[in-house]
Structures are given as C-alpha cells and as structure tokens.
Design a protein around this motif. Structure first.
Motif, PDB file in Angstrom:
ATOM      1  N   GLU A 189       0.844  -1.205   0.000  1.00  0.00           N
ATOM      2  CA  GLU A 189       0.000   0.000   0.000  1.00  0.00           C
ATOM      3  C   GLU A 189       0.880   1.256   0.000  1.00  0.00           C
ATOM      4  O   GLU A 189       0.646   2.214  -0.731  1.00  0.00           O
ATOM      5  CB  GLU A 189      -0.921  -0.022   1.222  1.00  0.00           C
ATOM      6  N   ARG A 190       1.953   1.214   0.822  1.00  0.00           N
ATOM      7  CA  ARG A 190       2.861   2.367   0.903  1.00  0.00           C
ATOM      8  C   ARG A 190       3.529   2.627  -0.449  1.00  0.00           C
ATOM      9  O   ARG A 190       3.661   3.773  -0.875  1.00  0.00           O
ATOM     10  CB  ARG A 190       3.922   2.096   1.978  1.00  0.00           C
ATOM     11  N   LEU A 191       3.955   1.545  -1.108  1.00  0.00           N
ATOM     12  CA  LEU A 191       4.631   1.714  -2.400  1.00  0.00           C
ATOM     13  C   LEU A 191       3.678   2.284  -3.455  1.00  0.00           C
ATOM     14  O   LEU A 191       4.092   3.078  -4.303  1.00  0.00           O
ATOM     15  CB  LEU A 191       5.224   0.385  -2.874  1.00  0.00           C
ATOM     16  N   VAL A 208       2.896  12.868  -9.106  1.00  0.00           N
ATOM     17  CA  VAL A 208       2.670  14.288  -8.783  1.00  0.00           C
ATOM     18  C   VAL A 208       3.979  15.070  -8.944  1.00  0.00           C
ATOM     19  O   VAL A 208       4.006  16.159  -9.537  1.00  0.00           O
ATOM     20  CB  VAL A 208       2.108  14.461  -7.335  1.00  0.00           C
ATOM     21  N   LYS A 209       5.070  14.491  -8.431  1.00  0.00           N
ATOM     22  CA  LYS A 209       6.372  15.170  -8.541  1.00  0.00           C
ATOM     23  C   LYS A 209       6.770  15.350 -10.005  1.00  0.00           C
ATOM     24  O   LYS A 209       7.315  16.386 -10.378  1.00  0.00           O
ATOM     25  CB  LYS A 209       7.452  14.375  -7.811  1.00  0.00           C
ATOM     26  N   ALA A 210       6.501  14.323 -10.821  1.00  0.00           N
ATOM     27  CA  ALA A 210       6.835  14.420 -12.250  1.00  0.00           C
ATOM     28  C   ALA A 210       6.047  15.560 -12.898  1.00  0.00           C
ATOM     29  O   ALA A 210       6.607  16.368 -13.642  1.00  0.00           O
ATOM     30  CB  ALA A 210       6.555  13.090 -12.941  1.00  0.00           C
ATOM     31  N   THR A 262      13.924  13.094  -4.260  1.00  0.00           N
ATOM     32  CA  THR A 262      14.285  13.032  -2.833  1.00  0.00           C
ATOM     33  C   THR A 262      13.908  14.306  -2.101  1.00  0.00           C
ATOM     34  O   THR A 262      14.133  15.410  -2.601  1.00  0.00           O
ATOM     35  CB  THR A 262      15.800  12.773  -2.685  1.00  0.00           C
ATOM     36  N   ASP A 263      13.317  14.124  -0.905  1.00  0.00           N
ATOM     37  CA  ASP A 263      13.027  15.251  -0.023  1.00  0.00           C
ATOM     38  C   ASP A 263      13.700  14.942   1.325  1.00  0.00           C
ATOM     39  O   ASP A 263      13.168  14.199   2.153  1.00  0.00           O
ATOM     40  CB  ASP A 263      11.505  15.406   0.138  1.00  0.00           C
ATOM     41  N   GLU A 264      14.908  15.495   1.485  1.00  0.00           N
ATOM     42  CA  GLU A 264      15.725  15.191   2.673  1.00  0.00           C
ATOM     43  C   GLU A 264      15.012  15.572   3.975  1.00  0.00           C
ATOM     44  O   GLU A 264      15.103  14.850   4.975  1.00  0.00           O
ATOM     45  CB  GLU A 264      17.066  15.932   2.618  1.00  0.00           C
ATOM     46  N   ARG A 297      11.795  15.762   4.623  1.00  0.00           N
ATOM     47  CA  ARG A 297      10.731  14.786   4.902  1.00  0.00           C
ATOM     48  C   ARG A 297      11.329  13.471   5.428  1.00  0.00           C
ATOM     49  O   ARG A 297      10.835  12.880   6.387  1.00  0.00           O
ATOM     50  CB  ARG A 297       9.930  14.554   3.617  1.00  0.00           C
ATOM     51  N   GLU A 298      12.438  13.039   4.817  1.00  0.00           N
ATOM     52  CA  GLU A 298      13.078  11.797   5.257  1.00  0.00           C
ATOM     53  C   GLU A 298      13.589  11.932   6.697  1.00  0.00           C
ATOM     54  O   GLU A 298      13.504  10.991   7.483  1.00  0.00           O
ATOM     55  CB  GLU A 298      14.218  11.413   4.308  1.00  0.00           C
ATOM     56  N   LYS A 299      14.079  13.133   7.023  1.00  0.00           N
ATOM     57  CA  LYS A 299      14.571  13.378   8.387  1.00  0.00           C
ATOM     58  C   LYS A 299      13.412  13.272   9.392  1.00  0.00           C
ATOM     59  O   LYS A 299      13.540  12.673  10.455  1.00  0.00           O
ATOM     60  CB  LYS A 299      15.211  14.771   8.427  1.00  0.00           C
ATOM     61  N   GLU A 300      12.290  13.877   9.012  1.00  0.00           N
ATOM     62  CA  GLU A 300      11.090  13.813   9.876  1.00  0.00           C
ATOM     63  C   GLU A 300      10.700  12.360  10.140  1.00  0.00           C
ATOM     64  O   GLU A 300      10.408  11.982  11.275  1.00  0.00           O
ATOM     65  CB  GLU A 300       9.896  14.444   9.148  1.00  0.00           C
ATOM     66  N   LEU A 301      10.680  11.562   9.055  1.00  0.00           N
ATOM     67  CA  LEU A 301      10.296  10.150   9.191  1.00  0.00           C
ATOM     68  C   LEU A 301      11.284   9.415  10.095  1.00  0.00           C
ATOM     69  O   LEU A 301      10.889   8.663  10.983  1.00  0.00           O
ATOM     70  CB  LEU A 301      10.252   9.460   7.824  1.00  0.00           C
ATOM     71  N   ARG A 302      12.602   9.679   9.877  1.00  0.00           N
ATOM     72  CA  ARG A 302      13.638   9.005  10.679  1.00  0.00           C
ATOM     73  C   ARG A 302      13.451   9.315  12.160  1.00  0.00           C
ATOM     74  O   ARG A 302      13.520   8.422  13.000  1.00  0.00           O
ATOM     75  CB  ARG A 302      15.026   9.469  10.228  1.00  0.00           C
ATOM     76  N   VAL A 306      13.480   1.432  -1.539  1.00  0.00           N
ATOM     77  CA  VAL A 306      12.516   0.786  -2.444  1.00  0.00           C
ATOM     78  C   VAL A 306      11.470   1.796  -2.911  1.00  0.00           C
ATOM     79  O   VAL A 306      11.069   1.822  -4.084  1.00  0.00           O
ATOM     80  CB  VAL A 306      11.860  -0.434  -1.746  1.00  0.00           C
ATOM     81  N   SER A 307      11.039   2.651  -1.992  1.00  0.00           N
ATOM     82  CA  SER A 307      10.039   3.681  -2.319  1.00  0.00           C
ATOM     83  C   SER A 307      10.550   4.576  -3.455  1.00  0.00           C
ATOM     84  O   SER A 307       9.834   4.870  -4.425  1.00  0.00           O
ATOM     85  CB  SER A 307       9.768   4.520  -1.063  1.00  0.00           C
ATOM     86  N   LYS A 308      11.837   4.964  -3.344  1.00  0.00           N
ATOM     87  CA  LYS A 308      12.397   5.864  -4.365  1.00  0.00           C
ATOM     88  C   LYS A 308      12.662   5.116  -5.672  1.00  0.00           C
ATOM     89  O   LYS A 308      12.569   5.697  -6.745  1.00  0.00           O
ATOM     90  CB  LYS A 308      13.639   6.568  -3.818  1.00  0.00           C
ATOM     91  N   VAL A 325      10.697   2.783  -6.823  1.00  0.00           N
ATOM     92  CA  VAL A 325       9.372   2.742  -7.457  1.00  0.00           C
ATOM     93  C   VAL A 325       9.057   4.108  -8.090  1.00  0.00           C
ATOM     94  O   VAL A 325       8.550   4.192  -9.208  1.00  0.00           O
ATOM     95  CB  VAL A 325       8.285   2.339  -6.416  1.00  0.00           C
ATOM     96  N   GLN A 326       9.384   5.170  -7.368  1.00  0.00           N
ATOM     97  CA  GLN A 326       9.128   6.525  -7.897  1.00  0.00           C
ATOM     98  C   GLN A 326       9.988   6.825  -9.123  1.00  0.00           C
ATOM     99  O   GLN A 326       9.554   7.517 -10.028  1.00  0.00           O
ATOM    100  CB  GLN A 326       9.400   7.578  -6.830  1.00  0.00           C
ATOM    101  N   ARG A 327      11.220   6.273  -9.100  1.00  0.00           N
ATOM    102  CA  ARG A 327      12.117   6.481 -10.233  1.00  0.00           C
ATOM    103  C   ARG A 327      11.475   5.981 -11.535  1.00  0.00           C
ATOM    104  O   ARG A 327      11.692   6.531 -12.606  1.00  0.00           O
ATOM    105  CB  ARG A 327      13.441   5.749 -10.004  1.00  0.00           C
TER     106      ARG A 327
HETATM  107  C1  LIG Z   1       7.416   9.664  -1.048  1.00  0.00           C
HETATM  108  C2  LIG Z   1       8.209  10.744  -1.145  1.00  0.00           C
HETATM  109  O1  LIG Z   1       9.448  10.717  -1.842  1.00  0.00           O
HETATM  110  C3  LIG Z   1      10.649  10.269  -1.208  1.00  0.00           C
HETATM  111  C4  LIG Z   1      10.339   9.046  -0.444  1.00  0.00           C
HETATM  112  C5  LIG Z   1       9.847   9.147   0.833  1.00  0.00           C
HETATM  113  C6  LIG Z   1       9.095   8.032   1.462  1.00  0.00           C
HETATM  114  O2  LIG Z   1       9.061   6.938   0.883  1.00  0.00           O
HETATM  115  O3  LIG Z   1       8.509   8.237   2.539  1.00  0.00           O
HETATM  116  C7  LIG Z   1      10.023  10.357   1.543  1.00  0.00           C
HETATM  117  C8  LIG Z   1      10.653  11.425   1.004  1.00  0.00           C
HETATM  118  C9  LIG Z   1      11.199  11.431  -0.377  1.00  0.00           C
HETATM  119  O4  LIG Z   1      12.601  11.409  -0.338  1.00  0.00           O
HETATM  120  C10 LIG Z   1       7.829  12.039  -0.586  1.00  0.00           C
HETATM  121  O5  LIG Z   1       8.436  13.066  -0.962  1.00  0.00           O
HETATM  122  O6  LIG Z   1       6.903  12.083   0.246  1.00  0.00           O
END
Ligand SMILES: C=C(O[C@@H]1C=C(C(=O)O)C=C[C@H]1O)C(=O)O
Length: 92
Positions: free
Chosen positions: A24-26, A35-37, A44-46, A48-53, A80-82, A84-86
């Motif tokens: 579901e996440r993927l 949307v990004k495209a 990459t959104d550093e 956002r990734e920091k928040e998640l970490r 893996v998420s990135k 898939v987005q790639r």
């Molecule tokens: C999904 C995103 O793209 C990337 C992947 C993320 C994720 O899998 O949570 C978070 C940040 C981004 O580097 C996003 O920007 O939210």
C-alpha cells in the motif's frame, strides 16, 4: 503445535500485514512520484526523510528497541520507495 511452530505462525500472520502495508505504501509513493513528475519536483526530499527518521527512532525507543535499528528498516523502505518513484519520475 509446539511453541516454535506457534510463534512462526504468528510471524507469518504479521508478515501478511507487513506485506499489505508495504505494498500500500509503495502504491502511494508511486502516486507521489507522478505528482512530482507533473510538478517538476525532485525525487528526494531530505527534510521529509529526516522527519520520518525521527518519528521511527522515537517509536523504536518507546518500545525498548535500539533506535539505530529503526534507521536500518526505514532506509530499506525509502530505498525501495524511491526506486518505485524512479519508474515514473526519472532520476533526482
Ligand atoms: C514519497 C516521497 O518521496 C521520497 C520518499 C519518501 C518516502 O518513501 O517516505 C520520503 C521522502 C522522499 O525522499 C515524498 O516526498 O513524500
């Protein structure tokens, strides 16, 4: 059923939930990629990734687990998420 078998059944049940959640996440990540495209945003959104970490580390700590392990699990998910987005956005 012995204890080991019972525990493995529990793991199998949990893995089914994990699979559902990961898939579901993927799918959502792929939507975000689209949307990004469209909006010309980088993959990459550093920030956002920091928040998640931080959220993952905090949760592991609360559950008595080494927060460094959260980094390992989350790093795999983000990779893996990135990937898939790639597929929908290209590199970035
Ligand atoms: C999904 C995103 O793209 C990337 C992947 C993320 C994720 O899998 O949570 C978070 C940040 C981004 O580097 C996003 O920007 O939210």
């Amino acid at each position: 059923m012995n204890v080991l078998e019972e525990l493995r059944r529990e793991i199998d049940r949990i893995d089914e939930c994990l699979l559902d959640a990961v898939i579901e996440r993927l799918k959502v990540a792929r939507e975000i990629g689209r949307v990004k495209a469209q909006e010309g945003l980088p993959l990459t959104d550093e920030e956002r990734e920091k928040e998640l970490r931080e959220r993952w580390r905090k949760r592991f700590k609360t559950e008595g687990l080494d927060p460094a392990l959260a980094d390992i699990v989350l790093a795999s998910i983000l990779k893996v998420s990135k990937e898939v987005q790639r597929g929908v956005i290209g590199d970035g």
